[in-house]
Design a protein around this motif. Structure first.
Motif, PDB file in Angstrom:
ATOM      1  N   ALA A  56     -50.397 -41.471  61.092  1.00  0.00           N
ATOM      2  CA  ALA A  56     -50.206 -42.063  62.420  1.00  0.00           C
ATOM      3  C   ALA A  56     -50.472 -41.042  63.528  1.00  0.00           C
ATOM      4  O   ALA A  56     -51.161 -41.333  64.511  1.00  0.00           O
ATOM      5  N   ASN A  57     -49.938 -39.833  63.353  1.00  0.00           N
ATOM      6  CA  ASN A  57     -50.175 -38.803  64.363  1.00  0.00           C
ATOM      7  C   ASN A  57     -51.659 -38.482  64.493  1.00  0.00           C
ATOM      8  O   ASN A  57     -52.217 -38.410  65.589  1.00  0.00           O
ATOM      9  N   GLY A  58     -52.286 -38.256  63.336  1.00  0.00           N
ATOM     10  CA  GLY A  58     -53.692 -37.875  63.336  1.00  0.00           C
ATOM     11  C   GLY A  58     -54.585 -38.951  63.910  1.00  0.00           C
ATOM     12  O   GLY A  58     -55.549 -38.655  64.633  1.00  0.00           O
ATOM     13  N   GLN A  59     -54.270 -40.214  63.613  1.00  0.00           N
ATOM     14  CA  GLN A  59     -55.106 -41.292  64.114  1.00  0.00           C
ATOM     15  C   GLN A  59     -54.927 -41.490  65.621  1.00  0.00           C
ATOM     16  O   GLN A  59     -55.871 -41.842  66.332  1.00  0.00           O
ATOM     17  N   GLY A  60     -53.698 -41.240  66.113  1.00  0.00           N
ATOM     18  CA  GLY A  60     -53.502 -41.305  67.555  1.00  0.00           C
ATOM     19  C   GLY A  60     -54.314 -40.239  68.264  1.00  0.00           C
ATOM     20  O   GLY A  60     -54.982 -40.505  69.276  1.00  0.00           O
ATOM     21  N   GLU A  61     -54.280 -39.028  67.717  1.00  0.00           N
ATOM     22  CA  GLU A  61     -55.058 -37.938  68.309  1.00  0.00           C
ATOM     23  C   GLU A  61     -56.552 -38.172  68.121  1.00  0.00           C
ATOM     24  O   GLU A  61     -57.356 -37.854  69.003  1.00  0.00           O
ATOM     25  N   TYR A  62     -56.930 -38.733  66.986  1.00  0.00           N
ATOM     26  CA  TYR A  62     -58.344 -39.012  66.710  1.00  0.00           C
ATOM     27  C   TYR A  62     -58.934 -39.939  67.768  1.00  0.00           C
ATOM     28  O   TYR A  62     -60.036 -39.703  68.282  1.00  0.00           O
ATOM     29  N   GLY A  63     -58.184 -40.987  68.136  1.00  0.00           N
ATOM     30  CA  GLY A  63     -58.665 -41.893  69.174  1.00  0.00           C
ATOM     31  C   GLY A  63     -58.847 -41.190  70.506  1.00  0.00           C
ATOM     32  O   GLY A  63     -59.821 -41.426  71.232  1.00  0.00           O
ATOM     33  N   ASP A  64     -57.907 -40.282  70.827  1.00  0.00           N
ATOM     34  CA  ASP A  64     -58.028 -39.516  72.078  1.00  0.00           C
ATOM     35  C   ASP A  64     -59.260 -38.620  72.055  1.00  0.00           C
ATOM     36  O   ASP A  64     -59.972 -38.494  73.058  1.00  0.00           O
ATOM     37  N   ILE A  65     -59.520 -37.975  70.909  1.00  0.00           N
ATOM     38  CA  ILE A  65     -60.668 -37.069  70.800  1.00  0.00           C
ATOM     39  C   ILE A  65     -61.971 -37.829  70.997  1.00  0.00           C
ATOM     40  O   ILE A  65     -62.882 -37.367  71.711  1.00  0.00           O
ATOM     41  N   LEU A  66     -62.088 -38.994  70.394  1.00  0.00           N
ATOM     42  CA  LEU A  66     -63.309 -39.788  70.568  1.00  0.00           C
ATOM     43  C   LEU A  66     -63.499 -40.179  72.033  1.00  0.00           C
ATOM     44  O   LEU A  66     -64.618 -40.121  72.557  1.00  0.00           O
ATOM     45  N   ASP A  67     -62.413 -40.568  72.680  1.00  0.00           N
ATOM     46  CA  ASP A  67     -62.510 -40.921  74.107  1.00  0.00           C
ATOM     47  C   ASP A  67     -62.931 -39.709  74.940  1.00  0.00           C
ATOM     48  O   ASP A  67     -63.720 -39.822  75.879  1.00  0.00           O
ATOM     49  N   GLU A  68     -62.384 -38.543  74.598  1.00  0.00           N
ATOM     50  CA  GLU A  68     -62.745 -37.334  75.334  1.00  0.00           C
ATOM     51  C   GLU A  68     -64.208 -36.952  75.109  1.00  0.00           C
ATOM     52  O   GLU A  68     -64.899 -36.490  76.021  1.00  0.00           O
ATOM     53  N   LEU A  69     -64.702 -37.137  73.893  1.00  0.00           N
ATOM     54  CA  LEU A  69     -66.119 -36.864  73.612  1.00  0.00           C
ATOM     55  C   LEU A  69     -67.018 -37.824  74.386  1.00  0.00           C
ATOM     56  O   LEU A  69     -68.072 -37.425  74.905  1.00  0.00           O
ATOM     57  N   ASP A  70     -66.597 -39.087  74.484  1.00  0.00           N
ATOM     58  CA  ASP A  70     -67.363 -40.051  75.284  1.00  0.00           C
ATOM     59  C   ASP A  70     -67.386 -39.613  76.748  1.00  0.00           C
ATOM     60  O   ASP A  70     -68.438 -39.656  77.407  1.00  0.00           O
ATOM     61  N   ALA A  71     -66.213 -39.201  77.256  1.00  0.00           N
ATOM     62  CA  ALA A  71     -66.138 -38.748  78.650  1.00  0.00           C
ATOM     63  C   ALA A  71     -66.997 -37.501  78.853  1.00  0.00           C
ATOM     64  O   ALA A  71     -67.626 -37.331  79.908  1.00  0.00           O
ATOM     65  N   MET A  72     -67.048 -36.646  77.844  1.00  0.00           N
ATOM     66  CA  MET A  72     -67.842 -35.422  77.926  1.00  0.00           C
ATOM     67  C   MET A  72     -69.326 -35.757  78.009  1.00  0.00           C
ATOM     68  O   MET A  72     -70.071 -35.174  78.814  1.00  0.00           O
ATOM     69  N   GLY A  73     -69.775 -36.689  77.179  1.00  0.00           N
ATOM     70  CA  GLY A  73     -71.176 -37.091  77.223  1.00  0.00           C
ATOM     71  C   GLY A  73     -71.563 -37.706  78.554  1.00  0.00           C
ATOM     72  O   GLY A  73     -72.623 -37.398  79.113  1.00  0.00           O
ATOM     73  N   VAL A  74     -70.688 -38.561  79.087  1.00  0.00           N
ATOM     74  CA  VAL A  74     -70.943 -39.175  80.392  1.00  0.00           C
ATOM     75  C   VAL A  74     -70.974 -38.111  81.483  1.00  0.00           C
ATOM     76  O   VAL A  74     -71.797 -38.172  82.413  1.00  0.00           O
ATOM     77  N   HIS A  75     -70.098 -37.126  81.367  1.00  0.00           N
ATOM     78  CA  HIS A  75     -70.043 -36.037  82.354  1.00  0.00           C
ATOM     79  C   HIS A  75     -71.353 -35.256  82.369  1.00  0.00           C
ATOM     80  O   HIS A  75     -71.920 -34.998  83.442  1.00  0.00           O
ATOM     81  N   PHE A  76     -71.853 -34.886  81.193  1.00  0.00           N
ATOM     82  CA  PHE A  76     -73.122 -34.163  81.135  1.00  0.00           C
ATOM     83  C   PHE A  76     -74.261 -35.005  81.716  1.00  0.00           C
ATOM     84  O   PHE A  76     -75.138 -34.498  82.422  1.00  0.00           O
ATOM     85  N   THR A  77     -74.240 -36.296  81.423  1.00  0.00           N
ATOM     86  CA  THR A  77     -75.277 -37.186  81.952  1.00  0.00           C
ATOM     87  C   THR A  77     -75.217 -37.240  83.471  1.00  0.00           C
ATOM     88  O   THR A  77     -76.260 -37.233  84.150  1.00  0.00           O
ATOM     89  N   ARG A  78     -74.008 -37.287  84.020  1.00  0.00           N
ATOM     90  CA  ARG A  78     -73.846 -37.355  85.469  1.00  0.00           C
ATOM     91  C   ARG A  78     -74.348 -36.067  86.135  1.00  0.00           C
ATOM     92  O   ARG A  78     -75.036 -36.117  87.161  1.00  0.00           O
ATOM     93  N   VAL A  79     -74.025 -34.913  85.550  1.00  0.00           N
ATOM     94  CA  VAL A  79     -74.498 -33.651  86.120  1.00  0.00           C
ATOM     95  C   VAL A  79     -76.019 -33.569  86.008  1.00  0.00           C
ATOM     96  O   VAL A  79     -76.706 -33.120  86.944  1.00  0.00           O
TER      97      VAL A  79
END
Length: 418
Positions: free
Chosen positions: A325-348
């Motif tokens: 449960a802990n790992g899967q909660g963090e896993y979802g956050d990591i995927l969201d952060e990676l998505d935000a990271m990709g969008v950030h690079f695209t915006r720059v």
């Protein structure tokens, strides 16, 4: 009036010399193709030509600056494109690694692969331009702006400076995006806080996750975090239902209640405390805990994340057992952060593209202006060969006539008639 022989001869020699000089001047013009070679040829035109040449020299320097800016921005764009690709590759690694069926050997292979992507991202962050200057270091361009610390964290030693270059009259364009923005300005998909889960092992129909935690009322926000959300048994008890209570940390480091009492938990409902809106979804169980924290202590919240912090978090997840449960909660956050990271690079990268488009537009403007100025300068400076040829012919005829007449007259003497 009597004219002496010396005066007569001198006057004619001066006349011949003047016409010879005029012929030589005209020959020089036809040889160079220039009507105005010296200011004395046409003072008014010479002044206009000088001004046109000054403006053309300035435009040429602007064009040189544009070429320099294009080279640097293309290098930055290339690095950002590679960063986007690496982000996608890291996400693919995480997706493949989120399987309970993979062996420890496979997990280690994914970890090594992610470490390689991490090192590649660090190389991009420390990339140099054609002059050996750090692209993402701000004004600090003589050394690597990002350095690896003993604990694996990445430290930024550059600044937020933005170098600019003049590409037109009162027109400048920035040559870089600083590393603090590019690799430290990823929008936090959770809002203003980072999340840490401490969940029980009970089976649940829907994974508990924090969808958002944002400061909605800056006036009410006290910066007294971390906030500790605890799920407790509902009173009176209801099957499958839980309540939540929220604690916070005061200025002395003491844990104190942030809410006066436990409140019923309903997935998807917003919890509000100290001006912070918290949205949690999923099947919470008694004993579950969620911690919201921020490394920022200026009342603004942790609304931006670092690229290397996200990658280190992904690497830590691979090094642990994330299939709970802990790992899967963090896993979802990591995927969201990676998505935000990709969008950030695209915006720059898009902003870099906008700057390059501005360079192209300015280059076209300079090309048009150069063509116009050259046409105006040519009209004042260049020689009209048809007209010049006619004038040269007239000068030569006059010179020859003068020479012939002088030769005949100087031979005349009374002694010839005695």
């Amino acid at each position: 009036m009597r004219i002496s022989s010396f005066q007569f001869i001198q006057r004619n020699l001066d006349n011949i010399s003047a016409r010879s000089s005029e012929a030589n001047r005209q020959l020089g013009q036809m040889s160079s193709g220039k009507r105005v070679e010296y200011a004395s040829d046409d003072p008014v035109a010479a002044n206009g030509i000088f001004n046109y040449k000054q403006e053309l020299t300035k435009l040429q320097q602007y064009q040189t600056n544009i070429t320099l800016a294009e080279n640097r921005l293309r290098r930055e764009e290339s690095g950002l494109t590679s960063a986007e690709n690496i982000t996608q590759q890291v996400k693919e690694i995480m997706l493949k690694a989120n399987s309970g069926a993979i062996s420890q050997q496979e997990r280690d292979a994914y970890k090594n692969e992610l470490q390689s992507r991490f090192d590649e991202m660090l190389d991009i962050a420390n990339s140099k331009d054609e002059f050996g200057q750090a692209i993402f270091g701000g004004f600090q361009t003589d050394s690597d702006p990002f350095t690896r610390q003993p604990n694996g964290d990445i430290k930024y030693s550059g600044d937020s400076g933005q170098r600019q270059i003049v590409i037109g009259n009162s027109v400048k364009v920035a040559l870089n995006h600083d590393g603090e923005l590019v690799f430290g300005g990823v929008p936090n998909p959770r809002g203003d806080f980072t999340v840490k889960y401490n969940l029980g092992d009970e089976s649940r129909t829907d994974q508990v996750r924090v969808e958002g935690a944002s400061i909605s009322d800056r006036g009410a926000f006290t910066d007294a975090h971390p906030y500790q959300i605890e799920f407790v048994e509902r009173t009176p008890p209801e099957l499958g239902k839980v309540s939540y209570m929220i604690n916070k940390t005061d200025a002395n480091g003491n844990t104190i209640p942030a809410l006066p009492a436990a409140l019923p938990y309903t997935a998807g409902d917003i919890m509000t405390v100290d001006g912070v809106d918290i949205l949690i979804k999923g099947d919470a169980k008694v004993g579950d805990e969620i911690k919201l924290s921020s490394s920022v202590k200026d009342g603004t919240g942790h609304d931006e994340l670092g690229v290397f912090d996200i990658l280190n978090r992904a690497k830590s997840w691979l090094e642990s057992d994330g299939h709970n449960a802990n790992g899967q909660g963090e896993y979802g956050d990591i995927l969201d952060e990676l998505d935000a990271m990709g969008v950030h690079f695209t915006r720059v990268r898009a902003d870099t593209g906008n700057r390059m488009q501005r360079l192209d537009n300015q280059a076209e403007t300079h090309a048009d202006m150069t063509l116009t100025l050259n046409k105006l300068r040519s009209g004042m400076e260049d020689l009209d060969y048809a007209k010049a040829t006619g004038e040269f012919s007239q000068t030569m005829v006059a010179l020859q006539a003068t020479q012939t007449m002088f030769g005949k007259i100087q031979n005349m003497s009374l002694f010839n008639y005695i």
